[in-house]
Design an enzyme around this catalytic site. Structure first.
Site, PDB file in Angstrom:
ATOM      1  N   ASN A 110       0.817  -1.219   0.000  1.00 29.30           N
ATOM      2  CA  ASN A 110       0.000   0.000   0.000  1.00 29.30           C
ATOM      3  C   ASN A 110       0.847   1.264   0.000  1.00 29.30           C
ATOM      4  OD1 ASN A 110      -1.992  -1.866   0.141  1.00 29.30           O
ATOM      5  ND2 ASN A 110      -2.677  -1.375   2.220  1.00 29.30           N
ATOM      6  N   HIS A 156     -17.073  37.089 -30.814  1.00 25.06           N
ATOM      7  CA  HIS A 156     -18.206  36.370 -31.424  1.00 25.06           C
ATOM      8  C   HIS A 156     -17.828  35.789 -32.790  1.00 25.06           C
ATOM      9  CE1 HIS A 156     -20.839  38.415 -28.416  1.00 25.06           C
ATOM     10  NE2 HIS A 156     -19.983  39.405 -28.628  1.00 25.06           N
ATOM     11  N   SER A 277      -7.165  13.160 -48.500  1.00 25.19           N
ATOM     12  CA  SER A 277      -8.433  12.445 -48.450  1.00 25.19           C
ATOM     13  C   SER A 277      -8.337  11.235 -49.356  1.00 25.19           C
ATOM     14  CB  SER A 277      -9.559  13.379 -48.916  1.00 25.19           C
ATOM     15  OG  SER A 277     -10.625  12.620 -49.445  1.00 25.19           O
ATOM     16  N   LYS A 283      -7.699  17.442 -51.713  1.00 27.47           N
ATOM     17  CA  LYS A 283      -7.792  17.893 -50.325  1.00 27.47           C
ATOM     18  C   LYS A 283      -6.507  17.802 -49.512  1.00 27.47           C
ATOM     19  CE  LYS A 283     -11.099  18.311 -47.890  1.00 27.47           C
ATOM     20  NZ  LYS A 283     -11.999  18.061 -46.783  1.00 27.47           N
ATOM     21  N   ASN A 285      -5.994  18.008 -45.437  1.00 26.24           N
ATOM     22  CA  ASN A 285      -6.780  18.113 -44.202  1.00 26.24           C
ATOM     23  C   ASN A 285      -5.924  18.408 -42.974  1.00 26.24           C
ATOM     24  OD1 ASN A 285      -9.181  17.535 -45.552  1.00 26.24           O
ATOM     25  ND2 ASN A 285      -8.906  15.329 -45.298  1.00 26.24           N
ATOM     26  N   GLU A 290      -7.141  18.784 -35.622  1.00 32.20           N
ATOM     27  CA  GLU A 290      -8.453  18.190 -35.312  1.00 32.20           C
ATOM     28  C   GLU A 290      -8.319  17.132 -34.224  1.00 32.20           C
ATOM     29  OE1 GLU A 290     -11.044  17.306 -38.923  1.00 32.20           O
ATOM     30  OE2 GLU A 290      -9.155  17.873 -39.839  1.00 32.20           O
ATOM     31  N   LYS A 325      -4.472   4.135 -12.277  1.00 30.77           N
ATOM     32  CA  LYS A 325      -3.265   4.294 -13.092  1.00 30.77           C
ATOM     33  C   LYS A 325      -3.492   4.493 -14.592  1.00 30.77           C
ATOM     34  CE  LYS A 325      -1.176   1.133 -10.037  1.00 30.77           C
ATOM     35  NZ  LYS A 325      -2.204   1.528  -9.115  1.00 30.77           N
TER      36      LYS A 325
END
Ligand code: ARG
Length: 460
Positions: A110, A156, A277, A283, A285, A290, A325
């Site tokens: 312990n 905003h 992609s 593409k 990415n 992300e 753990k």
């Protein structure tokens, strides 16, 4: 060999019990700390006369031999040993014989696990602090190159006021500075030695805990044995610190995703840190930012997980605690690779300041500066100045340009009360540099903030 605790048992453990009960499949990661703790414990036992010099020597040699085997990948981890503590103790007895059986005097698993795990947590805390510092250095280096490059500051997610790109990166660094401070606070708070607490109530031996604390780099021994074996606050502190850090990383990642889109084009990620992609050949990415954003889920989850494990536990040690753990390992490993890849990606990204400037020229960001000019230089009341500025904005809208791009004569012709010199205040640079209050975006202020952060990192 039978179980180390097998004396009072008449039947062998079921395989299912072994599989369910064992922590070895994950706590093997603590082996280094377990050996370090055992060596220190042995040294202390020698000092208080429980181990003779020769016995002590033999134990140290045995432990070092086991460490070598584990490092070299030659150690057989057997789930029947349950956890790393018993795996190493059993191996020690196999290695050096009977004398190995003396090592566990005045110690319990312990306090042993409380020590090993705490040392892992504290070391990880340090390592993550180093990675944060590296990231801050990278950010500050980029920031110092862009303290005059205008971008639209947003509230905003709408264009608000012109700022410089360096100022934006300094804002990120201010977050990271608090992360560093949080980590060093919790390091200090938890830097106490639980070893010597025994199973829960201390030991009937004269364990020299002060000596062991010094030996292992702790400030001092913990206060109370029962608390020491049941406390996991040190792990919760780290999980919380890492959650806030990950939240910051996620916000940075979100901006990197936005900025690398066609709509923004503020940055270009380097090909080696972007992906393609499988169906759309054109593409590129931003998978890395992300994923950084996405990985915050597991890091927050690990914090919740341990809070729930701990919340109903009676004092002192309970086996539930073994569930502490994996989440911590996961958060530590996630943060380490996240910080590293974020740093590498930033080092390799291209900053497209022309596009930032172009976008800052949308939305009449310097309109407030015009109103202030009318008040200050032309003696016009603010309400009236607001109205005149509105008319200038309407004129620019009609022409399809930003007010910062109007000619001086054009502006003067809109209202006879406007004085010359107006063109200058409409310029985005002037608007940005006008905000030179302490902590503001003006180039001079941004540079001051960069200096302060560099100083902070040097003192760390
Ligand atoms: N494997 C255990 C854990 O990770 C070690 C301590 C076990 N102690 C005990 N009395 N069963 O928590």
């Amino acid at each position: 060999m039978a179980k180390l605790w097998g004396g009072r048992f008449n039947k062998e453990s079921s395989k299912l019990l072994e599989q369910f009960n064992a922590s070895l499949p994950f706590d093997y990661k603590l082996w280094h700390y377990d050996i370090l703790g055992s060596k220190t414990h042995a040294k202390m036992l020698n000092k208080i006369g429980i181990l003779m010099d020769e016995e002590y020597q033999k134990i140290i040699e045995g432990l070092e031999c086991i460490a070598k085997k584990i490092k070299a990948g030659n150690f057989v981890f057997d789930i029947a040993d349950e956890d790393i503590h018993m795996a190493i103790e059993k191996a020690l007895i196999e290695e050096i014989g009977e004398v190995g059986k003396k090592l566990h005097t005045a110690r319990s698993r312990n306090d042993q696990v409380a020590l090993d795990f705490r040392m892992y947590v504290l070391d990880s805390n340090r390592q993550i602090q180093e990675l944060i510092k590296k990231l801050m250095h990278t950010l500050l280096e980029i920031a110092s190159k862009h303290t005059e490059d205008i971008m639209p500051g947003m509230t905003h997610l709408q264009h608000a006021q012109p700022i410089n790109f360096g100022f934006h990166l300094v804002a990120w660094c201010a977050n990271l500075k608090r992360d560093l401070e949080r980590l060093s606070d919790s390091y200090k708070r938890n830097n106490y030695l639980p070893l010597g607490s025994g199973a829960m109530a201390g030991t009937p031996y004269k364990n020299d805990r002060v000596m062991m604390a010094k030996e292992l780099g702790f400030i001092a021994p913990t206060l109370n044995a029962m608390d020491s074996v049941s406390d996991r606050d040190f792990a919760l502190d780290l999980l919380y610190d890492l959650s806030v850090l990950m939240m910051h990383i996620s916000r940075m990642a979100e901006e990197l995703v936005l900025w690398s889109s066609y709509e923004f084009r503020f940055i270009r990620l380097s090909d080696d840190y972007a992906t393609g992609s499988s169906i759309m050949p054109q593409k590129k990415n931003p998978d890395v930012p992300e994923l950084l954003r996405g990985k915050s889920g597991r890091v927050f989850g690990n914090l919740m997980g341990l809070l729930v494990v701990m919340k109903g536990l009676p004092f002192a040690y309970n086996k539930d605690t073994q569930e502490d753990k994996e989440g911590v390992f996961d958060s530590v490993e996630t943060l380490k690779i996240s910080l590293e890849i974020l740093n590498a990606m930033l080092e390799n990204m291209e900053v497209c300041q022309e596009n930032m400037l172009k976008m800052a020229q949308i939305g009449h960001l310097s309109a407030t500066d015009l109103a202030d000019f009318l008040v200050r230089e032309c003696g016009i009341a603010f309400r009236e100045a607001h109205h005149i500025t509105g008319r200038v904005v309407a004129y620019a809208e009609q022409k399809g340009v930003d007010i910062s791009l109007l000619d001086e004569e054009e502006i003067l012709s809109i209202d006879s009360r406007i004085k010359s010199g107006v063109k200058e205040v409409l310029c985005l640079h002037a608007s940005m540099n006008a905000r030179d209050s302490l902590g503001g975006t003006a180039t001079t202020q941004t540079r001051e903030q960069i200096l302060q952060l560099q100083q902070f990192l040097m003192d760390k």
